[in-house]
Design a protein around this motif. Sequence first.
Motif, PDB file in Angstrom:
ATOM      1  N   ALA A 153       3.797   5.591   3.678  1.00 32.72           N
ATOM      2  CA  ALA A 153       5.227   5.805   3.492  1.00 32.72           C
ATOM      3  C   ALA A 153       5.696   6.877   4.465  1.00 32.72           C
ATOM      4  CB  ALA A 153       5.534   6.231   2.054  1.00 32.72           C
ATOM      5  N   VAL A 154       6.951   6.804   4.830  1.00 32.80           N
ATOM      6  CA  VAL A 154       7.570   7.831   5.658  1.00 32.80           C
ATOM      7  C   VAL A 154       8.945   8.130   5.088  1.00 32.80           C
ATOM      8  CG1 VAL A 154       8.421   6.105   7.294  1.00 32.80           C
ATOM      9  CG2 VAL A 154       8.326   8.479   7.980  1.00 32.80           C
ATOM     10  N   SER A 207      -0.099   8.612   3.727  1.00 34.47           N
ATOM     11  CA  SER A 207      -0.784   7.334   3.561  1.00 34.47           C
ATOM     12  C   SER A 207      -2.063   7.564   2.777  1.00 34.47           C
ATOM     13  CB  SER A 207      -1.112   6.709   4.927  1.00 34.47           C
ATOM     14  OG  SER A 207      -2.063   7.510   5.619  1.00 34.47           O
ATOM     15  N   THR A 208      -2.609   6.499   2.250  1.00 36.42           N
ATOM     16  CA  THR A 208      -3.867   6.598   1.510  1.00 36.42           C
ATOM     17  C   THR A 208      -4.592   5.263   1.583  1.00 36.42           C
ATOM     18  OG1 THR A 208      -4.858   7.222  -0.621  1.00 36.42           O
ATOM     19  CG2 THR A 208      -2.884   5.862  -0.710  1.00 36.42           C
ATOM     20  N   SER A 209      -5.921   5.309   1.471  1.00 37.74           N
ATOM     21  CA  SER A 209      -6.715   4.083   1.439  1.00 37.74           C
ATOM     22  C   SER A 209      -6.684   3.495   0.036  1.00 37.74           C
ATOM     23  CB  SER A 209      -8.160   4.376   1.850  1.00 37.74           C
ATOM     24  OG  SER A 209      -8.231   4.854   3.169  1.00 37.74           O
ATOM     25  N   LEU A 210      -6.768   2.183  -0.039  1.00 41.38           N
ATOM     26  CA  LEU A 210      -6.805   1.507  -1.333  1.00 41.38           C
ATOM     27  C   LEU A 210      -8.200   1.596  -1.931  1.00 41.38           C
ATOM     28  CD1 LEU A 210      -4.782  -1.738  -0.495  1.00 41.38           C
ATOM     29  CD2 LEU A 210      -3.951   0.298  -1.688  1.00 41.38           C
ATOM     30  N   PHE A 235       3.841   4.688  -4.535  1.00 46.07           N
ATOM     31  CA  PHE A 235       3.175   5.780  -3.817  1.00 46.07           C
ATOM     32  C   PHE A 235       4.180   6.618  -3.043  1.00 46.07           C
ATOM     33  CE2 PHE A 235       1.486   7.131   0.331  1.00 46.07           C
ATOM     34  CZ  PHE A 235       0.534   8.055  -0.080  1.00 46.07           C
ATOM     35  N   GLY A 236       5.091   5.961  -2.314  1.00 50.32           N
ATOM     36  CA  GLY A 236       6.050   6.683  -1.491  1.00 50.32           C
ATOM     37  C   GLY A 236       6.973   7.564  -2.311  1.00 50.32           C
ATOM     38  N   LEU A 237       7.504   7.037  -3.414  1.00 49.10           N
ATOM     39  CA  LEU A 237       8.441   7.817  -4.229  1.00 49.10           C
ATOM     40  C   LEU A 237       7.733   8.961  -4.954  1.00 49.10           C
ATOM     41  CD1 LEU A 237      10.732   4.985  -5.643  1.00 49.10           C
ATOM     42  CD2 LEU A 237      11.269   6.646  -3.848  1.00 49.10           C
ATOM     43  N   LEU A 238       6.515   8.708  -5.432  1.00 48.27           N
ATOM     44  CA  LEU A 238       5.773   9.778  -6.096  1.00 48.27           C
ATOM     45  C   LEU A 238       5.329  10.840  -5.094  1.00 48.27           C
ATOM     46  CD1 LEU A 238       3.566   7.782  -8.636  1.00 48.27           C
ATOM     47  CD2 LEU A 238       5.482   9.283  -9.154  1.00 48.27           C
ATOM     48  N   ARG A 239       4.906  10.402  -3.900  1.00 50.02           N
ATOM     49  CA  ARG A 239       4.442  11.362  -2.892  1.00 50.02           C
ATOM     50  C   ARG A 239       5.571  12.273  -2.422  1.00 50.02           C
ATOM     51  NH1 ARG A 239       3.421  14.802  -0.313  1.00 50.02           N
ATOM     52  NH2 ARG A 239       1.892  15.137   1.351  1.00 50.02           N
ATOM     53  N   PHE A 240       6.787  11.740  -2.333  1.00 46.76           N
ATOM     54  CA  PHE A 240       7.927  12.524  -1.851  1.00 46.76           C
ATOM     55  C   PHE A 240       8.867  12.917  -2.984  1.00 46.76           C
ATOM     56  CE2 PHE A 240       7.199   9.652   2.002  1.00 46.76           C
ATOM     57  CZ  PHE A 240       6.331  10.567   2.592  1.00 46.76           C
ATOM     58  N   ARG A 241       8.336  13.014  -4.190  1.00 51.98           N
ATOM     59  CA  ARG A 241       9.203  13.263  -5.347  1.00 51.98           C
ATOM     60  C   ARG A 241       9.933  14.596  -5.245  1.00 51.98           C
ATOM     61  NH1 ARG A 241       3.961  13.374  -6.932  1.00 51.98           N
ATOM     62  NH2 ARG A 241       3.082  15.301  -7.755  1.00 51.98           N
ATOM     63  N   HIS A 278       3.289   5.471   9.851  1.00 49.28           N
ATOM     64  CA  HIS A 278       2.673   6.086   8.692  1.00 49.28           C
ATOM     65  C   HIS A 278       1.378   5.422   8.250  1.00 49.28           C
ATOM     66  CE1 HIS A 278       5.789   3.193   7.370  1.00 49.28           C
ATOM     67  NE2 HIS A 278       4.933   2.869   6.435  1.00 49.28           N
ATOM     68  N   LEU A 279       0.994   4.270   8.822  1.00 50.58           N
ATOM     69  CA  LEU A 279      -0.264   3.647   8.408  1.00 50.58           C
ATOM     70  C   LEU A 279      -1.433   4.034   9.292  1.00 50.58           C
ATOM     71  CD1 LEU A 279       0.660   0.055   7.256  1.00 50.58           C
ATOM     72  CD2 LEU A 279      -0.107   1.968   5.889  1.00 50.58           C
ATOM     73  N   GLU A 280      -1.188   4.756  10.372  1.00 49.22           N
ATOM     74  CA  GLU A 280      -2.253   5.080  11.304  1.00 49.22           C
ATOM     75  C   GLU A 280      -3.380   5.907  10.708  1.00 49.22           C
ATOM     76  OE1 GLU A 280      -0.683   6.675  14.870  1.00 49.22           O
ATOM     77  OE2 GLU A 280       0.431   4.868  15.355  1.00 49.22           O
ATOM     78  N   PRO A 281      -3.124   6.853   9.760  1.00 49.44           N
ATOM     79  CA  PRO A 281      -4.218   7.648   9.233  1.00 49.44           C
ATOM     80  C   PRO A 281      -5.303   6.847   8.534  1.00 49.44           C
ATOM     81  CG  PRO A 281      -2.149   8.745   8.796  1.00 49.44           C
ATOM     82  CD  PRO A 281      -1.822   7.381   9.334  1.00 49.44           C
TER      83      PRO A 281
END
Length: 354
Positions: A243-244, A256-259, A278-284, A342-345
């Motif tokens: 997410a960005v 980003s995170t691995s599944l 994930f995006g909304l929780l990460r940037f809450r 944002h998926l590169e990591p």
Amino acid sequence: MVADNIIAPVVEPTEWVSRMLVVGKPDGDVRICLDPSDLNKAIQRQHFMVPTVEQLFGKIGKAKYFCSLDAASGFYQIPLSDRSSYLCTMATPKGRYRFLRLPFGLVSAPEVYLQAMSELFGDLLGVLVYFDDFLVMGETMEELECNLRRVLNLPWLGHVIGNGSLKPDPEKVEAIVKMPAPTDKNGLIRLLGMDAAWVWDAQQEQALNALKSAISSLPVLRLFDVSKPLVVSVDASPIGIGAVLLQDGQPVAFSSTSLTETQKRYCQIEKELLAVQFGLLRFRQYVYGQKVTVESDHKPLVGLLEKPIATCSPRIQRMRLQLQRFDFRLVYKPGKELHRRHLEPCTFATFVHG
């Protein structure tokens, strides 16, 4: 002071209430303080060492060029915790107010402020800090200008803050780029922060170089502006989600995170919804309580969120219930128009799985 978020009105009972104190300033203005005579008796000081004038003058050395800086409203730059704020409540003719920022008069205030300034600027060459007074110096004008730039481009938590932007500290990036490849299992563990079977061949070498390249070319992030609209762009791949956070089309934060092995078996629409969660929780801390636009390149997801929750599968029901705390609108955006960075990591997966 209320408009500047220095103090706030208090209506509920408080454990401590100090008197208001009015102090005259040299320019004829007045400073509103609290008289913490009783509160100071209960404060536990942190006893940060204050340098003497002799110690400071002894560090000037061969410097010939100087620049003096004064931190504006010094103590007010230090925010108080909620608990400390209520302890710093004062009674005024207009009712009670609590300080949201470090007030003048507290016995520990000078030490708290000096420690904060020392942690931020104390390791910079050619810079002396004495409370809110800064002396920047150099043996040549060029050295003075270089040292002054270091002060104005504040390095903090591995980033450089300046000119309305946030970018990785070049010194930290350089250390990563020059980091040698691991030569044994312990070296790999230090790199990964976890245990793993020792595997290192051309594939791992390529992944390490790709990781160094990605980190060293990280984009400059814009500083978050609470008054501007928020966009969270999300995406899912077979092995990861990312997410960005965007404002005016520019990135504010990436993640980003691995599944997990279980999540990798989700159907695609479940992975895409997981990316939204994930995006909304990460940037809450940015989006909570705000209206947010969420972008996804998975068009069926828009229709899924319009269906009654009770008609969805149990897994999707759980994710949708998690999302109910956010005020967001999901829009479809073709994949080629998404902010893909944002998926590169997810390159880290190469190290872990060999």
